[in-house]
Scaffold this active site. Structure first.
Site, PDB file in Angstrom:
ATOM      1  N   ASP B 200      46.058  25.116  41.673  1.00  0.00           N
ATOM      2  CA  ASP B 200      45.635  23.759  41.323  1.00  0.00           C
ATOM      3  C   ASP B 200      44.254  23.477  41.887  1.00  0.00           C
ATOM      4  O   ASP B 200      43.375  22.936  41.211  1.00  0.00           O
ATOM      5  CB  ASP B 200      46.650  22.760  41.894  1.00  0.00           C
ATOM      6  CG  ASP B 200      46.623  21.464  41.143  1.00  0.00           C
ATOM      7  OD1 ASP B 200      47.043  20.460  41.725  1.00  0.00           O
ATOM      8  OD2 ASP B 200      46.184  21.458  39.988  1.00  0.00           O
ATOM      9  N   ASP B 314      52.883  17.250  39.212  1.00  0.00           N
ATOM     10  CA  ASP B 314      52.927  16.941  40.636  1.00  0.00           C
ATOM     11  C   ASP B 314      54.282  16.414  41.042  1.00  0.00           C
ATOM     12  O   ASP B 314      54.855  16.834  42.058  1.00  0.00           O
ATOM     13  CB  ASP B 314      51.856  15.896  40.967  1.00  0.00           C
ATOM     14  CG  ASP B 314      50.476  16.408  40.656  1.00  0.00           C
ATOM     15  OD1 ASP B 314      49.637  15.608  40.230  1.00  0.00           O
ATOM     16  OD2 ASP B 314      50.255  17.613  40.847  1.00  0.00           O
TER      17      ASP B 314
END
Lengths: 251, 393
Positions: B200, B314
């Site tokens: 990420d 997330d």
């Protein structure tokens, strides 16, 4: 213990904090954030202490003085951390005040500051209850319950919930006293908070004696009520003071 | 006697509202996953946890008899395969976005939402029915499940749905995918989480990262990125303009409002519509040869009204971390929850400082993993020692 009993014990330890949360803290998002950050600070302090004490654990079963040392060191560390927390809070207060000036809003009121310290104290108390009481409840669901030899009249979970409730009260209100004491430079308030914390910790050592919890727990509640009374008196005085101050100034 | 000073609202009344608007659904998602893990995994003899094959276990499937080194190596290989698959899929998404195949992406998102809700949701419901011995017949169950999934598809697909229902369905999708990820073997899960945090970071911040390319393309074209994202604040819609543009990361500097993240939301003048699409990657392969695929863009950004948007990926990976912590003990759950919330707070502070798209996974996941191992190794022994002797402080 059964699920119903488990929920009962959890509410016993956390009921007053839940009602405080719902009535005072959940109305202002900033207080929720304060609560979460003070819970985190308490957790970090606990992790550091456990890291320091790890080589010496497990302690021998019936000897009480290592536990006294453990409580002493933990309380000293946590009180030191409380002071640092206050320093951080002072910085935050400056930031908030300058932000309030920038958007032309009134600066923080006295009640706001007290609410922030209440939220901080509640965070510490909730963290204590969660880690010392709740985390032992939840693996123990099932048909039976558990008694310890030293306190054989009452199930273990019940007595730990009762002790946790006393500590939640102590943590919550001693934070208010401490912040006011540091802000005003009042030595009495500054000293009384570590004394309360230490004496409460030491009182739990009384539980080492056989059936010691019969004496230890009521004394602990005495300390908790003293904290509550002192905090109430102090807050009342401060509010009267500030009202007298702002009274004559009104046009 | 002028009491207006007392009546004037203090800044404390509304400060931090947006943060709480994001923390609440994240906490609900994590709590639900922990609840599911505790309810469904308490019976160790159940066969459902035995076999779970997915692309994340393609390289190596863990067995108890391997040495720790072999497990670590196997977990590392698994994560490598998984991250490679996700990178490929994200580049595919970038390509499709570049070629303006938005309708295809939109339809695929609807399809994947339906499959998640119907397939994964159905599986979990069956496990729950089995666990609680709930009496229901299969026809009723199928009808209810079908209705549930179709409403969910409309909620995330159409932009005029009630915001509460849309948010609820997004959280449900997050819970479902996260629960299935917790069924991966233990070492694989932890190494995978760390690998995804690193991915990420790279994908959003490196100039060649796919997510950064996507964001820049969306901004330059003034279009919305197709993705499943959770929007923290209700949207006020302008009925004249049906084509609204919602930027995922951009915060327009409007002169009337302050540029702070924490502003009074009395004045909400922003109006936008959403064209949300999403793209999928093969994440889960059922051994029954049914494929369901989704990817959820990770990362955190600011909508043009200042409301915070958090990608559904997330939600999922936070909940996977907490769910895996729940499989050990609830003390680790509390520690990891606080760590993740702290990480999210830090990320949001950085967001208000840097004002651009930021990866939401790295800080929280790394803090969560660190706290998990600290809690497991140190905290538990300490606390159990103290409280079993009724010594507390």
């Amino acid at each position: 213990m059964t699920v119903a009993a488990g929920i009962g014990y959890a509410l016993l330890a956390l009921g007053p904090s839940l009602s405080l949360f719902v009535s005072v803290i959940s109305r202002k998002p900033f207080l929720i954030l304060t609560l979460l950050s003070s819970t985190l600070v308490w957790l970090v302090s606990l992790i550091v202490l456990s890291g320091l004490w790890r080589p010496f654990l497990p302690l021998k079963a019936n000897v009480w003085w290592p536990y006294a040392l453990l409580v002493l060191s933990s309380v000293c560390f946590q009180e030191g951390l409380r002071f640092l927390f206050w320093k951080l809070y002072m910085r935050l207060e400056d930031v908030l005040d300058s932000f309030a000036d920038r958007i032309s809003r009134p600066r923080l009121f006295l009640t706001d500051k007290m609410q922030i310290s209440l939220a901080g104290g509640l965070g510490h108390g909730v963290a204590h209850a969660v880690f010392f009481c709740l985390s032992l409840l939840t693996p123990a669901f099932g048909p039976a319950t558990f008694y310890v030899d030293r306190c054989s009249k009452v199930p273990f979970f019940l007595i730990s919930a009762i002790i946790a409730l006393a500590f939640v009260t102590i943590h919550t209100f001693s934070m208010v006293i401490a912040f006011e004491g540091y802000a005003k430079g009042n030595k009495v308030d500054q000293v009384i908070v570590p004394v309360i914390h230490l004496s409460a910790g030491m009182l739990t050592l009384v539980n080492f004696a056989s059936e010691g919890c019969v004496i230890g727990v009521p004394l602990l509640y005495l300390v908790a009520s003293l904290t509550l009374l002192h905090c109430g008196k102090m807050v009342w005085q401060r509010l009267l003071e500030s009202r007298n101050q702002s009274g004559p100034a009104l046009r | 006697m002028d009491r207006t000073e007392q009546r004037a609202r203090s800044i404390l009344d509304t400060l931090g509202e947006e943060l709480i608007g994001i923390l609440t659904p994240v906490s609900i998602c994590m709590f639900t996953v922990v609840l599911l893990v505790c309810l469904l995994n308490s019976d160790p003899s159940s066969p459902s946890s035995a076999s779970f094959s997915s692309i994340a276990t393609a390289a190596y499937s863990e067995s108890d008899s391997d040495s720790p080194w072999a497990k670590l190596l196997g977990a590392f290989l698994n994560s490598l395969v998984f991250v490679a698959a996700i990178t490929l899929a994200t580049f595919l998404l970038v390509l499709l976005f570049y070629l303006r195949c938005l309708n295809f992406l939109k339809l695929y998102m609807a399809f994947s939402a339906f499959v998640v809700l119907a397939n994964l949701g159905g599986e979990i419901l069956i496990l729950l029915i089995d666990r609680f011995r709930f009496p229901i017949d299969s026809v009723t169950f199928l009808i209810l499940l079908f209705n549930f999934s179709v409403v969910g598809v409309f909620a995330v697909f159409m932009s005029r749905f009630s915001i509460l229902i849309t948010q609820g369905y997004l959280v449900v999708i997050g819970v479902l995918v996260a629960y299935f990820f917790t069924m991966l073997p233990e070492w694989t899960t932890w190494v995978l989480l760390v690998a995804l945090a690193v991915y990420d970071l790279a994908a959003v911040l490196l100039p060649v990262g796919p997510l950064r390319l996507l964001v820049e393309m969306a901004i330059s074209r003034d279009e919305d990125i197709p993705a499943l994202v959770y929007e923290a604040r209700p949207v006020i819609r302008n009925h004249h303009d049906s084509r609204l543009v919602q930027r995922r990361v951009w915060r327009e500097q409007r002169p009337s409002n302050s540029s702070d993240d924490v502003e009074n939301n009395e004045v909400v003048t922003v109006v936008r519509a959403e064209e949300e699409v999403s793209v999928s990657v093969p994440l889960i392969e059922r051994s029954r040869a049914e494929e369901s695929s989704e990817t959820f863009l990770e990362g955190i950004g600011l909508g043009s009204s200042g409301a915070i948007k958090l990608g559904l990926g997330d939600f999922i990976f936070y909940s996977v971390l907490v769910g895996r912590a729940a499989m050990y003990d609830l003390m680790t759950v509390y520690a990891c929850y606080l760590a993740i919330i702290a990480g999210l707070g830090v990320t949001l502070m950085l967001l208000s400082v840097y004002q651009k798209a930021l990866p939401a996974l790295p800080v929280s996941i790394l803090l969560g993993v660190v706290f998990y191992f600290l809690a497991r190794l140190f905290l538990e022994v300490f606390v159990v020692q103290c409280s079993s002797n009724l010594v507390m402080f």
